[in-house]
Design a protein around this motif. Structure first.
Motif, PDB file in Angstrom:
ATOM      1  N   MET A 136       6.487  -6.136  -1.496  1.00  0.00           N
ATOM      2  CA  MET A 136       7.510  -6.752  -0.648  1.00  0.00           C
ATOM      3  C   MET A 136       8.302  -7.795  -1.428  1.00  0.00           C
ATOM      4  O   MET A 136       9.526  -7.933  -1.249  1.00  0.00           O
ATOM      5  N   PHE A 137       7.634  -8.539  -2.299  1.00  0.00           N
ATOM      6  CA  PHE A 137       8.322  -9.500  -3.171  1.00  0.00           C
ATOM      7  C   PHE A 137       9.363  -8.783  -4.033  1.00  0.00           C
ATOM      8  O   PHE A 137      10.497  -9.258  -4.197  1.00  0.00           O
ATOM      9  N   LEU A 138       8.984  -7.630  -4.561  1.00  0.00           N
ATOM     10  CA  LEU A 138       9.911  -6.865  -5.389  1.00  0.00           C
ATOM     11  C   LEU A 138      11.055  -6.287  -4.565  1.00  0.00           C
ATOM     12  O   LEU A 138      12.209  -6.287  -5.008  1.00  0.00           O
ATOM     13  N   LEU A 139      10.751  -5.775  -3.371  1.00  0.00           N
ATOM     14  CA  LEU A 139      11.799  -5.206  -2.524  1.00  0.00           C
ATOM     15  C   LEU A 139      12.881  -6.225  -2.202  1.00  0.00           C
ATOM     16  O   LEU A 139      14.084  -5.943  -2.277  1.00  0.00           O
ATOM     17  N   ILE A 140      12.455  -7.447  -1.838  1.00  0.00           N
ATOM     18  CA  ILE A 140      13.424  -8.487  -1.477  1.00  0.00           C
ATOM     19  C   ILE A 140      14.132  -9.014  -2.713  1.00  0.00           C
ATOM     20  O   ILE A 140      15.359  -9.164  -2.732  1.00  0.00           O
ATOM     21  N   GLY A 141      13.380  -9.304  -3.776  1.00  0.00           N
ATOM     22  CA  GLY A 141      13.952  -9.961  -4.947  1.00  0.00           C
ATOM     23  C   GLY A 141      14.823  -9.075  -5.803  1.00  0.00           C
ATOM     24  O   GLY A 141      15.778  -9.550  -6.421  1.00  0.00           O
TER      25      GLY A 141
END
Length: 500
Positions: free
Chosen positions: A162-167
């Motif tokens: 999720m961190f990667l999806l948003i960032g």
């Protein structure tokens, strides 16, 4: 049904739950082997394997024992250390009448996320699809884990994709800041859950859920452990005042990230309370219930009022989630059968309605490249199909009868009035504010003359309608026939656990 056929169906779900994980890992391997420069094949491969997983999950539902009790698929010795006197295992993966529907919700939303992102992801497509599939594996594990330590590991593992999806694939300049908001808020909160799990193991010598149900802990110990669990799960729901990360993450996330956040990740907090906190720590749960119910009422009223003043339609839907999840915790901590059923039904209903709303407003954003409500007017003139879909979602968000939100809100208010009349009145006021901001959003976007700020826009195409249609069909179907969820959930809820 004869005994032989009944016994066959009793073991059938075990095989299908194992197959779900096998299909997901095969999907990840196939996406990894697909050439990076073949975008169409990458998307089709990910979509096909996610649909295969959805099919296996639906068959699991069809073969599920109607009594709703745990049906175990795996038992594994994970870590055994005689030197340290520590044994983690056996590890159980299982489904019951509660976790089953969260597995189905997860399996449904992932292929929808692939469809709605079909043309919007312009770079690192392979990594994006792998993030979605890996996230599905972790979510399936979270909802089927019957060991607190395994639950925590998977619960925390979700932060990485999720961190990667948003960032990486976020839509605006503040996406990196939003990803760090999400990561650090949830990670720091989860540290307290880990401390609670350590304390549980210190007192009982096990982290197995079914064993812990039959162990009675001292009330003072329960309170400290519950506080650790609460700080972690309240951030994930999110409960006021731990909600600051949510609007920022929703606004900056790509549409698939917003759908997963609203549709599944916000449910992890409520699921954790229902599955672990109350059955294992009943005395502490009763002790903290007045505080949490008070915070829930504040979330309903404050969340609704804050929603009414939003000018960004994605932020508006994000703040409405705070109010709706307040109804979830309100129902949970009334500790009544109506409240617990309402909490599960509200989480599922919100997962459908909020996800569909995020998809709908993203369709507008992709055409006009602004999320400010003031620039929209008269969309009905150029996009009649969109206007009809948006009307259905708006009425559902208000809790109109024959929608899934109506059933969930009815049971939530029934539990609130049973708990305390004043609490019920305050909770009911949230329905008034929900109607206010829902009607405002629809009226401002769809009615009136055509806006001078917007160019002529084509209506929804077949892919866009196909992506959102399953959610709308389920929204109406569950409102008309809610018993298909209520009965298994009611059978699965554990009353008077061993710790009580």
């Amino acid at each position: 049904m004869n005994l032989r056929l009944k016994n066959y169906f009793m073991v059938f779900p075990k095989n299908w739950l194992g197959l779900i994980f096998l299909l997901l890992f095969m999907g990840i391997i196939n996406v990894m082997r697909t050439p990076r420069d073949n975008d169409v094949k990458l998307k089709r491969t990910a979509l096909e394997w996610s649909l295969a997983t959805l099919t296996a999950t639906l068959i699991l539902w069809g073969a599920f024992d109607s009594e709703g009790q745990f049906q175990t698929i795996n038992q594994t010795e994970w870590i055994v250390s005689p030197t340290l006197n520590f044994q983690w295992g056996p590890i159980f993966l299982a489904v019951d009448g509660i976790s089953l529907f969260f597995l189905i919700l997860t399996a449904l939303l992932i292929p929808i996320c692939i469809l709605i992102s079909w043309n919007s992801i312009k770079y690192l497509l392979k990594e994006f699809l792998l993030c979605l599939l890996f996230l599905e594996v972790l979510l399936m594990g979270v909802f089927s884990a019957l060991d607190l330590l395994l639950f925590y590991i998977l619960f925390e593992g979700i932060l990485i994709p999720m961190f990667l999806l948003i960032g990486i694939w976020g839509s605006r300049e503040e996406k990196v800041r939003a990803s760090y908001y999400f990561f650090f808020y949830t990670f720091i909160g989860s540290v307290f859950m880990l401390l609670g799990i350590f304390q549980l193991y210190s007192c009982t010598g096990t982290t197995d859920y079914q064993t812990l149900l039959n162990i009675k802990l001292p009330t003072s110990t329960q309170k400290w452990i519950f506080a650790g669990f609460f700080l972690s799960l309240a951030v994930k729901i999110p409960q006021i005042p731990f909600h600051i990360w949510l609007p920022q993450a929703h606004v900056e996330a790509p549409v698939s990230g917003s759908v997963i956040l609203a549709g599944i990740l916000l449910k992890l907090g409520g699921y954790g309370f229902l599955r672990f906190s109350w059955p294992i720590l009943p005395a502490a749960s009763e002790y903290f219930a007045p505080l949490i119910i008070t915070l829930s009422i504040i979330a309903i009223i404050y969340g609704s009022l804050t929603t009414c003043r939003q000018v960004d339609f994605k932020r508006l839907i994000a703040y409405s989630s705070v109010a709706h999840m307040g109804l979830v915790t309100l129902g949970l901590f009334t500790h009544t059968i109506e409240g617990l059923v309402a909490a599960v039904f509200m989480m599922l209903a919100h997962g459908l309605v909020s996800s569909a709303l995020f998809i709908a407003v993203t369709y507008l954003y992709e055409r006009h490249h602004t999320r400010l409500i003031k620039y929209y007017r008269g969309v009905t003139i150029t996009m009649p199909i969109f206007a009809i879909i948006m009307l259905v979602l708006t009425l559902t968000n208000m809790g109109i009868p024959l929608s899934c939100n109506f059933v969930a809100e009815f049971f939530s208010l029934l539990a609130a009035f049973e708990y305390n009349f004043g609490i019920g009145v305050l909770a009911a006021s949230g329905m008034v504010w929900s109607a206010a901001y829902s009607l405002y959003l629809y009226n401002r976007i769809c009615f009136g003359g055509a806006s001078n700020y917007l160019l002529f826009a084509r209506d929804l195409n077949r892919r866009e309608v196909l992506a959102i249609s399953p959610l709308i069909i389920l929204i109406l179907f569950l409102g008309i026939l809610p018993s298909i969820i209520i009965d298994p959930v009611k059978n699965a809820i554990i009353f008077n656990p061993g710790g009580a």
